[in-house]
Design a protein around this motif. Structure first.
Motif, PDB file in Angstrom:
ATOM      1  N   ASP A   1       0.806  -1.213   0.000  1.00 53.97           N
ATOM      2  CA  ASP A   1       0.000   0.000   0.000  1.00 53.97           C
ATOM      3  C   ASP A   1       0.846   1.272   0.000  1.00 53.97           C
ATOM      4  OD1 ASP A   1      -2.551  -0.908  -0.264  1.00 53.97           O
ATOM      5  OD2 ASP A   1      -2.978  -1.001   1.888  1.00 53.97           O
TER       6      ASP A   1
ATOM      7  N   ILE B   1       2.836   4.113  -1.662  1.00 54.03           N
ATOM      8  CA  ILE B   1       2.883   4.715  -3.002  1.00 54.03           C
ATOM      9  C   ILE B   1       3.743   5.984  -2.941  1.00 54.03           C
ATOM     10  CG2 ILE B   1       1.523   5.611  -4.943  1.00 54.03           C
ATOM     11  CD1 ILE B   1      -0.976   4.325  -3.571  1.00 54.03           C
TER      12      ILE B   1
ATOM     13  N   SER C   1      -0.304  11.912   2.587  1.00 56.43           N
ATOM     14  CA  SER C   1       0.031  10.487   2.528  1.00 56.43           C
ATOM     15  C   SER C   1      -0.100   9.747   3.846  1.00 56.43           C
ATOM     16  CB  SER C   1       1.453  10.315   2.000  1.00 56.43           C
ATOM     17  OG  SER C   1       2.393  10.819   2.938  1.00 56.43           O
ATOM     18  N   SER C   2      -0.273  10.471   4.942  1.00 49.80           N
ATOM     19  CA  SER C   2      -0.353   9.809   6.244  1.00 49.80           C
ATOM     20  C   SER C   2      -0.813  10.790   7.309  1.00 49.80           C
ATOM     21  CB  SER C   2       1.034   9.272   6.622  1.00 49.80           C
ATOM     22  OG  SER C   2       1.054   8.921   7.986  1.00 49.80           O
TER      23      SER C   2
ATOM     24  N   ILE D   1       2.661   9.463  -1.563  1.00 49.55           N
ATOM     25  CA  ILE D   1       1.213   9.524  -1.790  1.00 49.55           C
ATOM     26  C   ILE D   1       0.497   8.719  -0.708  1.00 49.55           C
ATOM     27  CG2 ILE D   1      -0.654   9.025  -3.442  1.00 49.55           C
ATOM     28  CD1 ILE D   1       1.254  11.199  -4.444  1.00 49.55           C
ATOM     29  N   ASN D   2       1.090   7.588  -0.318  1.00 46.76           N
ATOM     30  CA  ASN D   2       0.541   6.814   0.796  1.00 46.76           C
ATOM     31  C   ASN D   2       1.697   6.096   1.483  1.00 46.76           C
ATOM     32  OD1 ASN D   2      -2.140   5.888   2.033  1.00 46.76           O
ATOM     33  ND2 ASN D   2      -1.095   3.938   1.728  1.00 46.76           N
ATOM     34  N   ASP D   3       1.918   6.416   2.756  1.00 46.16           N
ATOM     35  CA  ASP D   3       3.025   5.781   3.475  1.00 46.16           C
ATOM     36  C   ASP D   3       2.510   4.603   4.287  1.00 46.16           C
ATOM     37  OD1 ASP D   3       5.204   4.973   4.878  1.00 46.16           O
ATOM     38  OD2 ASP D   3       5.336   6.748   6.164  1.00 46.16           O
ATOM     39  N   ALA D   4       2.769   3.395   3.775  1.00 49.17           N
ATOM     40  CA  ALA D   4       2.430   2.189   4.523  1.00 49.17           C
ATOM     41  C   ALA D   4       3.708   1.427   4.870  1.00 49.17           C
ATOM     42  CB  ALA D   4       1.478   1.315   3.700  1.00 49.17           C
TER      43      ALA D   4
END
Lengths: 227, 261, 232
Positions: free
Chosen positions: B50, B52, B84-85, B137-140
């Motif tokens: 997840d 991005i 992103s988070s 964009i998304n920190d997983a």
């Protein structure tokens, strides 16, 4: 003359006109604008007699007295614990509501330490949404081991299922203890990490597909597919 | 944010992870998308599980630095977007973003991955300067590896813009087929140590539970061009050796994914 | 010479090709991707979450927009990151565009943050951002009385057109660029700005055009929000 413009279980968006005329009443997540009943949240439409309501698909947890929720201790005060509920408002667990036994203020960490998960019940919600919780009932306690996952709180009823059927199915197939908090936090502890992960995935399937039919079959197919 | 820190530690000791992956297993799929920004001279979007990130390259013609009059240059900037988070706030880059940018910068610079001399147009007067901006964009979890991969792909995708040699004015609406003079392909993999276990590609829960980490960047010949140890726990030489071995193996696998793209 | 043929061949009322999706950023409470022509925007909504003390309002939650162009998103040299007066102003007018429909009365002392990021731009960025934000806010389950769609209209050398590109904004004649946000149900205007010059008659023609064409954007917004929940 009154007209409904949507079908039952239809997905509607904010501002969508659900009905015109005065024969119907605006229910949850709707409002009346002159002759019309209008949706106020993204969700699915339902009717209950003359009432038209929208069941949200998404959105924040709103604390209600009596709700069983899961939280994580993030600070300890003189008079109790501060609990992160994974939602908008943090909660306060006062010492007097934490245990039936007397707890000295310097010994609070023995009962609940920072970082501990616990299952508690909401006892008070103020007008400003300050939340007080209690932990005195036997079903309320510190959660040992396992993992906590976050799901959409609007899907909690589907995760539990009719008379607990869905959660019962998942528990049975994964040998897991599961506690579902109304705030969307779910605690899972199984005999093995693999089973815990299967339970987690099964719950996520319900979370993702809650608005669809054939949900039980989907979950069964997953649980039977991976051992 | 609710994180299962203690459970991650307990599981690590038993040789397990929260999502049942093995310690040497990346999340899947690892995907690479290019040309995600038509205004950039080169761009890429990398997704690992997840996580991005997006990288974009901008070029400019500038006067070379006095100490390297016949070379162009590169600048790497990382922004941990609050988009992103919930962990990130608006404002100038914090220490986490600065570290990510500097490690990525070293992995490219120290590998001599780009022939800076070829970027020079007129000695002491005009050279191409490369700006790589990487945004989350998304920190997983595992931004280190995602950012390094996205930067390299964006650099590989970059094409020079036409320009007027006399004035040094760049025509940003024009295009050419000329690539950057890239000599090497350094990639990085970060190995985390949690409760004695060594693992790659951590989730956010695992990142929060870590004792130490080692980022290793290496080129296609396995030559190491950057190292960065993080975390408060020390490492033995044996552990470093094991971590580098694991990182080099995984870098090879990432390279296959990158080259397939 | 009048502007009777648009530079990209579109009809006067014709919008550029559009694309919209919701739920694109897993960490966010609500999110959207929106593309109109070569302008691309990502929006993430976080909240309601506790408001910083100096902002907290004990009677209702607050809505705050953060607008940012990525450093490589412009046709030109790199855009330096950091606070800019332009971004601040756009954040402010975006808040004004969505505030009339967002109801945070049940969430005192909280904040809803809307983060807007543009990886590539070709004019109409604040309009794309507003249309996307309306999707993202609805996706976050925020109570809203309506949706808002936005488009830039204007006049190029005497011709009133919708959804201008950079090339049209830069056309060598008298040009006006008017970003407009329209509340879907009431057709009221919640954002109105203008660069350039225009006659009053043309302005009214342009605003009528904005009201008409935002209907098309609204349909796309509804599809982006609902399609994801249809049975596959």
């Amino acid at each position: 003359m009154s007209n409904i413009h949507v079908e039952a279980r239809q997905v509607v968006v904010p501002g969508q006109i659900l009905a015109t005329g005065m024969d119907h009443l605006p229910g949850d997540n709707t409002f009346r604008r002159e002759e019309e009943i209008v949706a106020k949240r993204l969700g699915t439409v339902g009717t209950d007699g003359r009432v038209i309501k929208v069941t949200p698909l998404n959105g924040p947890y709103f604390p209600r007295v009596g709700d069983k929720i899961i939280g994580k201790v993030y600070d300890i005060l003189m008079s109790g614990w501060r609990i992160n509920t994974g939602s908008v408002y943090p909660a306060m667990l006062p010492v007097r509501d934490a245990s039936n036994k007397f707890v000295k203020s310097e010994n609070l960490r023995n009962l609940l330490d920072i970082g501990d998960f616990c299952v508690v019940k909401i006892t008070k919600v103020s007008s400003q949404n300050m939340v007080d919780v209690g932990m005195r009932d036997p079903e309320l306690h510190r959660l040992e081991g396992g993992r906590v996952i976050k799901i959409n709180c609007n899907k909690v009823p589907r995760v539990i299922g009719k008379m607990g059927s869905m959660i019962g199915l998942i528990k049975k197939q994964t040998n897991a203890d599961i506690t579902v908090g109304q705030n969307g936090l779910v605690w899972i502890r199984a005999d093995t990490p693999e089973n815990e992960y299967r339970a987690e995935n099964a719950i996520k399937i319900v979370n993702e597909h809650a608005h669809q039919s054939g949900l039980t079959e989907k979950v069964e197919a997953y649980l039977n597919g991976v051992q | 944010m609710i994180r299962n820190i203690q459970t991650v530690k307990d599981l690590a000791k038993q040789g397990k992870r929260l999502d049942s992956r093995s310690f040497s297993e990346y999340r899947s799929p690892v995907t690479i998308e290019t040309s995600v920004s038509q205004t950039a001279e080169g761009s890429a979007k990398v997704q690992i599980g997840d996580t991005i990130v997006m990288a974009g390259v901008k070029l400019s013609l500038e006067k070379p630095y006095n100490d390297t009059p016949n070379e162009g240059g590169i600048m790497i900037n990382v922004e941990l977007l609050p988009l992103s988070s919930p962990d990130y706030d608006p404002g100038p880059p914090g220490i986490k973003a600065v570290e990510l940018a500097r490690v990525t910068d070293r992995s490219i610079r120290e590998a001599k991955a780009i022939d800076f001399k070829k970027l020079c147009i007129r000695k002491g007067e005009l050279a191409w300067f490369i700006s790589v901006d990487i945004l989350t964009i998304n920190d997983a979890g595992n931004l280190f590896d995602a950012i390094c991969l996205a930067s390299l792909v964006a650099l590989n995708e970059t094409r020079l813009r036409p320009f007027d040699e006399a004035t040094g004015v760049v025509d940003y609406k024009g295009t050419t087929d000329t690539k950057l003079p890239i000599l090497k392909q350094p990639l990085s993999v970060t190995v985390y140590k949690i409760n004695g276990a060594l693992m790659v590609d951590p989730s956010r829960d695992e990142e929060e539970a870590f004792d130490s980490r080692l980022t290793v960047a290496a080129d296609e010949d396995g030559i190491i061009s950057a190292l960065q140890k993080g975390g408060s726990a020390p490492l033995s030489v044996n552990e470093v050796s094991e971590m580098v071995d694991l990182a080099l193996t995984k870098i090879g696998e990432l390279r296959v994914i990158m080259e397939k793209k | 010479m009048a502007y009777n043929k648009r530079l990209d061949g579109r009809k006067t009322k014709e919008l550029r090709e559009m694309e919209a999706r919701s739920g694109v950023i897993p960490n966010a409470d609500g999110s959207a991707y929106f593309r109109v022509g070569n302008t691309v925007v990502y929006v993430a909504v976080y909240g309601p979450r506790p408001a910083p003390r100096f902002l907290a309002n004990p009677t209702k939650g607050i809505l705050r927009f953060h607008y940012n162009m990525m450093p490589f998103s412009g046709y030109g040299s790199r855009i330096r990151p950091g606070h800019k007066r332009r971004s601040q102003e756009i954040g402010k007018v975006m808040t004004g565009a969505l505030e009339p429909v967002v109801d945070l009365s049940k969430y005192p002392n909280t904040i809803v943050d809307v983060f807007v990021e543009l990886p590539q731009t070709d004019a109409g960025t604040r309009c794309a951002a507003i249309s996307a934000s309306s999707i993202a806010l609805a996706d976050a389950g925020i109570p809203m009385t309506d949706m808002v769609a936005s488009v830039a209209v204007g006049q190029v050398d005497g011709t009133v057109v919708a959804d201008l590109t950079y090339n049209e904004e830069a056309y060598d004649a008298i040009v006006s660029d008017i970003p407009v946000a329209v509340i879907h149900g009431s057709k009221e205007i919640s954002l109105l700005q203008m660069d350039g010059e225009i006659k009053k008659e043309d302005l009214i023609t342009a605003l009528d055009m904005a009201v008409e064409v935002t209907e098309e954007i609204h349909c796309l917004q509804v599809e982006a929000l609902t399609k994801r929940f249809m049975v596959q």
